[in-house]
Design an enzyme around this catalytic site. Structure first.
Site, mmCIF file in Angstrom:
data_model
loop_
_atom_site.group_PDB
_atom_site.id
_atom_site.type_symbol
_atom_site.label_atom_id
_atom_site.label_comp_id
_atom_site.label_asym_id
_atom_site.label_seq_id
_atom_site.Cartn_x
_atom_site.Cartn_y
_atom_site.Cartn_z
ATOM 1 N N CYS A 52 0.821 -1.212 0.000
ATOM 2 C CA CYS A 52 0.000 0.000 0.000
ATOM 3 C C CYS A 52 0.855 1.263 0.000
ATOM 4 O O CYS A 52 0.434 2.304 -0.516
ATOM 5 C CB CYS A 52 -0.904 0.030 1.232
ATOM 6 S SG CYS A 52 -1.819 -1.484 1.555
ATOM 7 N N ASP A 84 -2.440 -3.765 7.644
ATOM 8 C CA ASP A 84 -3.523 -4.575 8.190
ATOM 9 C C ASP A 84 -3.553 -5.975 7.575
ATOM 10 O O ASP A 84 -3.805 -6.965 8.264
ATOM 11 C CB ASP A 84 -4.864 -3.891 7.943
ATOM 12 C CG ASP A 84 -5.057 -2.666 8.830
ATOM 13 O OD1 ASP A 84 -4.093 -2.277 9.502
ATOM 14 O OD2 ASP A 84 -6.157 -2.107 8.843
ATOM 15 N N CYS A 125 -2.151 2.745 3.339
ATOM 16 C CA CYS A 125 -2.880 1.691 4.039
ATOM 17 C C CYS A 125 -4.000 2.278 4.910
ATOM 18 O O CYS A 125 -4.055 3.486 5.155
ATOM 19 C CB CYS A 125 -1.911 0.862 4.880
ATOM 20 S SG CYS A 125 -2.548 -0.801 5.280
ATOM 21 N N ASP A 126 -4.863 1.414 5.407
ATOM 22 C CA ASP A 126 -6.147 1.806 5.989
ATOM 23 C C ASP A 126 -6.084 2.949 7.000
ATOM 24 O O ASP A 126 -6.877 3.888 6.934
ATOM 25 C CB ASP A 126 -6.791 0.607 6.689
ATOM 26 C CG ASP A 126 -7.198 -0.489 5.732
ATOM 27 O OD1 ASP A 126 -6.894 -0.381 4.534
ATOM 28 O OD2 ASP A 126 -7.812 -1.472 6.187
ATOM 29 N N LYS A 127 -5.181 2.864 7.979
ATOM 30 C CA LYS A 127 -5.190 3.845 9.063
ATOM 31 C C LYS A 127 -4.504 5.146 8.679
ATOM 32 O O LYS A 127 -4.612 6.139 9.389
ATOM 33 C CB LYS A 127 -4.532 3.260 10.323
ATOM 34 C CG LYS A 127 -5.135 1.938 10.780
ATOM 35 C CD LYS A 127 -6.641 2.029 10.899
ATOM 36 C CE LYS A 127 -7.270 0.671 11.147
ATOM 37 N NZ LYS A 127 -7.122 -0.275 10.036
ATOM 38 N N CYS A 197 -5.385 -2.332 -0.988
ATOM 39 C CA CYS A 197 -6.266 -3.455 -1.345
ATOM 40 C C CYS A 197 -7.408 -2.998 -2.242
ATOM 41 O O CYS A 197 -8.044 -1.968 -1.990
ATOM 42 C CB CYS A 197 -6.789 -4.120 -0.082
ATOM 43 S SG CYS A 197 -5.473 -4.805 0.950
ATOM 44 N N SER A 474 -12.591 -6.036 8.921
ATOM 45 C CA SER A 474 -11.938 -5.430 7.770
ATOM 46 C C SER A 474 -12.984 -4.956 6.775
ATOM 47 O O SER A 474 -14.097 -5.488 6.722
ATOM 48 C CB SER A 474 -11.025 -6.465 7.107
ATOM 49 O OG SER A 474 -10.671 -6.070 5.809
#
Length: 561
Positions: A52, A84, A125-127, A197, A474
């Site tokens: 990511c 993650d 990435c996600d965070k 992702c 998720s």
């Protein structure tokens, strides 16, 4: 006005006193002319620990180039990221949500400590996304967020696959549907390069929400990672921050209640991740905007689900990009009166003005359904309440046929023991699987449960077994799952008091999550309950003592008088 300081009866100007500060900056490349320019930070989340973020250093350099071309004096600095996908199903997942607040704290620290005038934040990435936005909202300095972009879909036997295919492959292997060699082929082809992702998972969800809020440039959410379009996003973001400085437009001018409603609307239409609720609540707290779970339920009833995107649908973010992108979806929503077009954005224009210049969805595209023929009449993210979740819980119902279920619970105090029970065949159709002590304090860190939820789907139990937790899921999770149950078990919430065999009802239409126990029985069990000990040292120990309830966004700076 120049401030004068009297030292030993001599008047020394602030300009003279700043000579040592300038000396330090000369060592990193500043020239005389740079000290007359605004200092613009480039907050980079570059790292080699995840695909990511592995390309973000290149993007940070482009943002720096844009800021310099516009007339700023730019400086790149870094912050952390946690993958993650790599930490999923391991003890490392406990660090995922805390990394969001650590990212916010670190960006705030550098921007404040270095007295920067504005900044670009780039996340993958996600965070990264909510962490960057929390810092942007706190500092309230001219700023632009850039999303690092989505990964390309993997290919196997002519079909698109992604990281969730690998998690579900574990369940298929456990069920005997595929062999180890076939699982290995999935593993080797799921992630073909750089980027986040690919489905409408948390990273793409939050990127879409941020564009809808007006905090990133049009197109940033859906331009893929490995493209010239993404590199140009960053170049333009550097220039945009300089314009914001000139116009004195600050994040809290943009991050209004109506902007958050736009974000929720886009997330509902696209079928985004349950994590969007947690993160938007946290960003709103940082921006001092009054956002509640009731706002999500109100808009859920008004906004149809339009996107046939993974995890419950067929397509990935690159397909949406090729269909016209998030901007094209917003243009359609605006035309139907579902967005507030008068909201200010980082372009200096309103959302409606930006979208007037954006392309429409392409003719013949199949990713986004028309508003008069939606996948579902209402949004897929539902907040549930009841005696098992007095402060709320979150379910995602996209693609689900089952809307209501009552069944006996099988209770586990951690994900590992629950996963063992699933793989050993101990969880049967009709069971309600409960995993508790996985909340913000109890996890600690509110870990995601993609691994076990994907195994359930892989074993064909995705809609016949309900999975409940005070932890998270998720964005790649689908099936009959309910997370964010609050209050959490660690603080004595009702989820801590249920026992094997108790009957639990999940009703997504009535928005109820309840256990068939009287108030008196719950009170009696509470008297017998003792909180498990918490960690005593380290970053997770600090997190458990600071973090708020998930219904407040699980933030670490929520202090009640």
């Amino acid at each position: 006005m120049t401030k004068d300081l009297r030292i030993r009866s001599h008047v020394i100007s602030e300009d003279v006193l700043r000579a040592p500060n300038r000396a330090m900056l000369r060592a990193v490349g500043f020239k005389d002319e740079d000290f007359k320019k605004p200092m613009i930070g480039i907050a980079s989340t570059w790292s080699e620990v995840t695909p990511c973020n592995i390309h973000i250093n290149e993007l940070a350099v482009k943002a720096k180039e844009g800021a310099r071309e516009a007339g700023g004096a730019p400086l790149i600095f870094n912050t952390i990221t946690v993958s993650d996908g790599i930490s999923m199903g391991t003890e490392g997942m406990r660090y995922s949500l805390p990394s969001r607040d650590l990212i916010a704290d670190s960006i705030e620290t550098v921007v404040g400590g270095e007295s920067l005038d504005g900044f670009v934040a780039i996340g993958g990435c996600d965070k990264n996304m909510p962490g960057c936005l929390m810092a942007i909202a706190r500092m309230n300095l001219p700023a632009v967020f850039v999303y690092g972009g989505t990964i390309k879909p993997g290919k196997l036997k002519g079909k698109d696959i992604d990281i969730v295919s690998a998690f579900e492959g574990v369940g298929q292997y456990n069920n005997g549907t595929i062999n180890k060699e076939e699982l290995h082929h999935i593993e080797c082809n799921a992630c073909p390069g750089s980027g986040s992702c690919g489905g409408m998972y948390t990273a793409n969800t939050m990127a879409s929400a941020i564009e809808a809020m007006g905090m990133s440039l049009p197109g940033s959410a859906s331009n893929p990672a490995e493209t010239d379009e993404k590199r140009n996003d960053c170049l333009d973001a550097g220039k945009a921050v300089y314009r914001l400085l000139e116009q004195d437009i600050r994040p809290r001018d943009i991050l209004t209640k109506k902007a958050f409603e736009n974000a929720i609307t886009v997330v509902m239409a696209l079928g985004g991740s349950t994590n969007a609720i947690l993160h938007l609540m946290a960003i709103a707290h940082a921006a001092e905007v009054d956002l509640s779970l009731e706002d999500f339920n109100r808009l859920q009833k008004q906004v149809p689900h339009l996107a046939d995107l993974k995890p419950s649908g067929k397509y990935v973010m690159q397909d949406l990009h090729e269909a016209g992108g998030v901007s094209a979806v917003m243009k359609m929503l605006l035309a139907e009166g579902l967005l507030h077009g008068d909201c200010l954005t980082v372009t200096g224009k309103t959302l409606a003005e930006n979208l007037a210049e954006s392309p429409d969805l392409k003719e013949g595209q199949k990713v986004i359904y028309p508003l008069n023929q939606p996948l579902k009449e209402q949004g897929p993210l539902v907040v549930l309440k009841g005696n098992l979740a007095p402060n709320g819980a979150v379910a995602k119902v996209s693609g689900l046929k089952v809307k209501r279920m009552t069944g006996p619970v099988k209770v586990f105090d951690d994900e590992a023991s629950a996963t063992l029970a699933v793989t050993n065949g101990e969880i049967k159709e009709g069971d309600v699987l409960v995993i508790r002590y996985e909340g913000p304090k109890g996890g600690p860190g509110m870990p995601e449960m993609l691994s076990i939820s994907a195994i359930l789907v892989g074993k064909g139990l995705g809609e016949s077994v309900a999975l409940l937790t005070d932890g998270r899921f998720s964005g790649g999770t689908h099936g009959l799952v309910v997370g964010h149950i609050a209050p959490e078990a660690q603080v004595g919430g009702p989820i801590a008091l249920i026992r094997n065999g108790d009957l639990v009802t999940i009703d997504s239409e009535e928005q109820v999550l309840s256990v068939d126990l009287s108030e008196q029985e719950l009170k009696a069990r509470k008297l017998e309950w003792t909180a498990p000990p918490m960690l005593a040292r380290g970053t997770l120990a600090k997190y458990t003592r600071l973090v708020s309830c998930s219904s407040k966004g699980a933030v670490t700076d929520y202090f009640e008088d």
